[in-house]
Write a protein that holds these residues in place. Structure first.
Motif, PDB file in Angstrom:
ATOM      1  N   GLU A 140     -60.638 -39.237  40.097  1.00 45.55           N
ATOM      2  CA  GLU A 140     -60.651 -37.795  39.859  1.00 45.55           C
ATOM      3  C   GLU A 140     -60.241 -37.451  38.440  1.00 45.55           C
ATOM      4  N   ILE A 141     -59.436 -38.309  37.806  1.00 44.92           N
ATOM      5  CA  ILE A 141     -59.036 -38.120  36.413  1.00 44.92           C
ATOM      6  C   ILE A 141     -59.268 -39.427  35.658  1.00 44.92           C
ATOM      7  N   ASP A 142     -59.295 -39.330  34.332  1.00 44.99           N
ATOM      8  CA  ASP A 142     -59.514 -40.510  33.490  1.00 44.99           C
ATOM      9  C   ASP A 142     -58.206 -41.182  33.090  1.00 44.99           C
ATOM     10  N   CYS A 143     -57.177 -40.384  32.901  1.00 44.78           N
ATOM     11  CA  CYS A 143     -55.878 -40.931  32.542  1.00 44.78           C
ATOM     12  C   CYS A 143     -54.810 -39.940  32.993  1.00 44.78           C
ATOM     13  N   GLY A 144     -53.560 -40.400  33.036  1.00 46.31           N
ATOM     14  CA  GLY A 144     -52.515 -39.505  33.491  1.00 46.31           C
ATOM     15  C   GLY A 144     -51.141 -39.981  33.059  1.00 46.31           C
ATOM     16  N   PHE A 145     -50.251 -39.031  32.838  1.00 44.83           N
ATOM     17  CA  PHE A 145     -48.866 -39.350  32.512  1.00 44.83           C
ATOM     18  C   PHE A 145     -48.136 -39.671  33.813  1.00 44.83           C
ATOM     19  N   VAL A 146     -47.454 -40.817  33.832  1.00 42.99           N
ATOM     20  CA  VAL A 146     -46.784 -41.268  35.052  1.00 42.99           C
ATOM     21  C   VAL A 146     -45.402 -41.800  34.708  1.00 42.99           C
ATOM     22  N   ASN A 147     -44.609 -41.930  35.750  1.00 42.76           N
ATOM     23  CA  ASN A 147     -43.357 -42.666  35.660  1.00 42.76           C
ATOM     24  C   ASN A 147     -43.724 -44.128  35.841  1.00 42.76           C
ATOM     25  N   ILE A 148     -43.466 -44.939  34.851  1.00 40.15           N
ATOM     26  CA  ILE A 148     -44.009 -46.295  34.827  1.00 40.15           C
ATOM     27  C   ILE A 148     -43.603 -47.099  36.054  1.00 40.15           C
ATOM     28  N   THR A 149     -44.577 -47.684  36.692  1.00 42.25           N
ATOM     29  CA  THR A 149     -44.359 -48.623  37.791  1.00 42.25           C
ATOM     30  C   THR A 149     -45.165 -49.884  37.513  1.00 42.25           C
ATOM     31  N   GLN A 150     -44.843 -50.934  38.223  1.00 45.09           N
ATOM     32  CA  GLN A 150     -45.617 -52.163  38.090  1.00 45.09           C
ATOM     33  C   GLN A 150     -46.880 -52.028  38.926  1.00 45.09           C
ATOM     34  N   SER A 151     -48.021 -51.992  38.280  1.00 45.37           N
ATOM     35  CA  SER A 151     -49.270 -51.817  39.006  1.00 45.37           C
ATOM     36  C   SER A 151     -50.389 -52.550  38.294  1.00 45.37           C
ATOM     37  N   ASN A 152     -51.255 -53.196  39.062  1.00 42.13           N
ATOM     38  CA  ASN A 152     -52.436 -53.825  38.477  1.00 42.13           C
ATOM     39  C   ASN A 152     -53.675 -52.971  38.719  1.00 42.13           C
ATOM     40  N   GLN A 153     -53.451 -51.714  39.163  1.00 40.87           N
ATOM     41  CA  GLN A 153     -54.569 -50.828  39.440  1.00 40.87           C
ATOM     42  C   GLN A 153     -55.109 -50.183  38.165  1.00 40.87           C
ATOM     43  N   PHE A 154     -54.253 -50.011  37.157  1.00 39.18           N
ATOM     44  CA  PHE A 154     -54.688 -49.408  35.909  1.00 39.18           C
ATOM     45  C   PHE A 154     -53.775 -49.859  34.769  1.00 39.18           C
ATOM     46  N   ASP A 155     -54.245 -49.636  33.545  1.00 40.44           N
ATOM     47  CA  ASP A 155     -53.454 -49.961  32.359  1.00 40.44           C
ATOM     48  C   ASP A 155     -52.412 -48.869  32.133  1.00 40.44           C
ATOM     49  N   ILE A 156     -51.207 -49.260  31.688  1.00 41.57           N
ATOM     50  CA  ILE A 156     -50.174 -48.279  31.389  1.00 41.57           C
ATOM     51  C   ILE A 156     -49.639 -48.510  29.976  1.00 41.57           C
ATOM     52  N   MET A 157     -49.695 -47.481  29.157  1.00 43.70           N
ATOM     53  CA  MET A 157     -49.173 -47.537  27.791  1.00 43.70           C
ATOM     54  C   MET A 157     -47.797 -46.869  27.780  1.00 43.70           C
ATOM     55  N   PRO A 158     -46.709 -47.631  27.583  1.00 41.16           N
ATOM     56  CA  PRO A 158     -45.368 -47.024  27.553  1.00 41.16           C
ATOM     57  C   PRO A 158     -45.257 -46.009  26.418  1.00 41.16           C
ATOM     58  N   LEU A 159     -44.574 -44.882  26.696  1.00 44.04           N
ATOM     59  CA  LEU A 159     -44.449 -43.822  25.704  1.00 44.04           C
ATOM     60  C   LEU A 159     -43.003 -43.440  25.383  1.00 44.04           C
ATOM     61  N   LYS A 160     -42.155 -43.265  26.414  1.00 47.02           N
ATOM     62  CA  LYS A 160     -40.817 -42.766  26.144  1.00 47.02           C
ATOM     63  C   LYS A 160     -39.868 -43.102  27.292  1.00 47.02           C
ATOM     64  N   ASN A 161     -38.631 -43.469  26.931  1.00 48.28           N
ATOM     65  CA  ASN A 161     -37.544 -43.562  27.909  1.00 48.28           C
ATOM     66  C   ASN A 161     -36.762 -42.254  27.858  1.00 48.28           C
ATOM     67  N   ASP A 162     -36.826 -41.500  28.943  1.00 49.08           N
ATOM     68  CA  ASP A 162     -36.230 -40.170  29.005  1.00 49.08           C
ATOM     69  C   ASP A 162     -34.900 -40.247  29.763  1.00 49.08           C
ATOM     70  N   PRO A 163     -33.753 -40.058  29.082  1.00 52.46           N
ATOM     71  CA  PRO A 163     -32.447 -40.243  29.729  1.00 52.46           C
ATOM     72  C   PRO A 163     -32.255 -39.352  30.957  1.00 52.46           C
ATOM     73  N   LEU A 164     -31.589 -39.918  31.971  1.00 52.45           N
ATOM     74  CA  LEU A 164     -31.193 -39.153  33.147  1.00 52.45           C
ATOM     75  C   LEU A 164     -29.749 -38.701  32.958  1.00 52.45           C
ATOM     76  N   LEU A 165     -29.485 -37.411  33.191  1.00 53.80           N
ATOM     77  CA  LEU A 165     -28.163 -36.837  32.959  1.00 53.80           C
ATOM     78  C   LEU A 165     -27.693 -36.091  34.207  1.00 53.80           C
ATOM     79  N   CYS A 166     -26.393 -36.063  34.388  1.00 54.08           N
ATOM     80  CA  CYS A 166     -25.796 -35.350  35.518  1.00 54.08           C
ATOM     81  C   CYS A 166     -25.565 -33.891  35.116  1.00 54.08           C
ATOM     82  N   ILE A 167     -26.075 -32.961  35.924  1.00 52.96           N
ATOM     83  CA  ILE A 167     -25.971 -31.534  35.627  1.00 52.96           C
ATOM     84  C   ILE A 167     -24.909 -30.917  36.543  1.00 52.96           C
ATOM     85  N   VAL A 168     -23.903 -30.278  35.923  1.00 54.97           N
ATOM     86  CA  VAL A 168     -22.798 -29.682  36.690  1.00 54.97           C
ATOM     87  C   VAL A 168     -22.545 -28.268  36.174  1.00 54.97           C
TER      88      VAL A 168
END
Length: 290
Positions: A140-168
Motif C-alpha cells: 500500500e506504501i513504498d516506504c515508511g518511518f518505523v521503530n526499527i525492528t529486526q525484519s527480513n521483509q524490507f530494508d531499513i535505513m537507521p535515522l535517529k535514536n530518540d531518547p525516552l524520558l520520564c514525564i512528571v
C-alpha cells in the motif's frame, strides 16, 4: 488487461468505499463500479463483497491484492526508470508516517523534495508502527518511518535514536530528581502509551523486570500529557513529542540510556523516486545533527 482497473481495485481496498475511491481517483462512481464488474468477469471471481455498511474484499480479492499492487509498483517503476534515463525525476511515492515524524521532519524534507524534484508527487498515510509495517507488506506504501525492528521483509535505513524520558508533574514526588530509577516507577501510577507494533516502553519494562501500576493506556501523546498535568500519573515518552510540554511538567532522564530507534523502511526494488526521498531524508537529518 487495463492497469486502470488494478488501480481502482487497489484504491477501493485502501479506502473501503466505491464513493471514496471514485473521489480520490477523480472518476464517477459508475465508472469505478463498472471497472470492478469488468475485472471480476475477466477473472471469473468475486473480488469484493458489497453491503450496506461498505465493502470488503473476498478471500480471492485479498489473495490477488498483493500481486496487483506489485504490478502497479513495477509499472510505476518502469516509467520512473525511463524518466531517469532521460535525465528527469518524476513519479509518485507513497510514504507511511507517524505523528512526531510528520510534525518534526516532513515539512522540511518535503520542501527540499519539491524544490529539487518538482515532478515527484508525494502521498502521505499516517498510522502507528504496526500499521505502517502492514502497509509496506501489502504494497500500500513504498516506504515508511518505523521503530526499527529486526525484519527480513524490507530494508531499513537507521535515522535517529530518540531518547525516552520520564514525564512528571510539579506535584509528583519525582519532580526534583535528577534521574528516575526503575524502583521509582514501581511506586507511582503510570500512564502507558498505547500503540501497535514495536513498543519501546513495554520492552524496556520487560528488560528490567519492571511491573508498573498502570492506571490508564492512551494512544495520543497530548492526552497522556494532559493526564499528567492533572496529576493522574506519570509516563515515559520519546523526546521528539515533547516540544509542547506544559510548563508544569518536567522530562527527566531514566537511570539507563533508553531510546526508540527510528528508521526508514523501504520495499525491496524501491523506485527511483523512493530512492530520491530516502537520500534526501538521510542527508537532511545528517545536516541537522551536525
Amino acid at each position: 488487461m487495463s492497469l486502470v482497473k488494478f488501480e481502482i481495485f487497489s484504491k477501493i481496498a485502501e479506502v473501503g468505499s466505491f464513493t471514496k475511491a471514485a473521489d480520490s481517483l477523480q472518476l464517477t462512481q459508475s465508472a469505478v463500479s463498472h471497472a470492478i464488474t469488468s475485472l471480476e468477469k475477466e477473472f471469473e471471481l468475486t473480488l469484493i463483497n458489497r453491503n450496506k455498511t461498505g465493502v470488503t474484499l473476498t478471500n480471492a480479492g485479498e489473495h490477488l491484492l498483493f500481486t496487483i499492487r506489485k504490478v502497479l509498483h513495477y509499472n510505476e517503476k518502469v516509467y520512473q526508470e525511463a524518466a531517469s534515463l532521460n535525465g528527469l525525476s518524476k513519479g509518485t511515492i507513497k510514504i507511511g508516517i507517524f505523528t512526531s515524524v510528520s510534525m518534526k521532519w516532513l515539512p522540511d524534507i518535503i520542501k527540499i523534495m519539491e524544490a529539487k524534484y518538482p515532478a515527484i508527487h508525494i502521498e502521505l498515510k499516517e498510522g502507528d508502527y504496526f500499521e505502517i509495517e502492514q502497509w509496506l507488506l501489502s504494497g500500500e506504501i513504498d516506504c515508511g518511518f518505523v521503530n526499527i525492528t529486526q525484519s527480513n521483509q524490507f530494508d531499513i535505513m537507521p535515522l535517529k535514536n530518540d531518547p525516552l524520558l520520564c514525564i512528571v508533574s510539579n506535584q509528583s514526588e519525582l519532580y526534583n530528581k535528577p534521574v528516575v530509577t526503575f524502583e521509582d516507577l514501581k511506586k507511582v501510577d503510570f500512564i502507558m502509551p498505547s500503540y501497535g507494533g514495536s513498543h519501546d516502553v513495554k520492552r524496556l519494562f520487560e528488560a528490567y523486570n519492571v511491573q508498573p501500576n498502570i492506571r490508564f493506556e492512551l494512544m495520543e501523546e497530548t492526552a497522556i500529557m494532559s493526564m499528567i498535568s492533572h496529576h493522574l500519573g506519570i509516563s515515559i515518552l520519546p523526546e521528539m513529542v515533547l516540544d509542547s510540554l506544559p510548563k508544569q511538567l518536567r522530562a527527566i532522564p531514566l537511570e539507563v540510556n533508553s531510546y526508540r530507534s527510528i528508521g526508514l523502511a523501504t520495499r525491496y526494488n524501491l523506485s527511483p523516486a523512493g530512492r530520491k526521498f530516502a537520500e534526501i531524508t538521510k542527508d537532511w537529518l545528517s545536516g541537522k545533527e551536525q
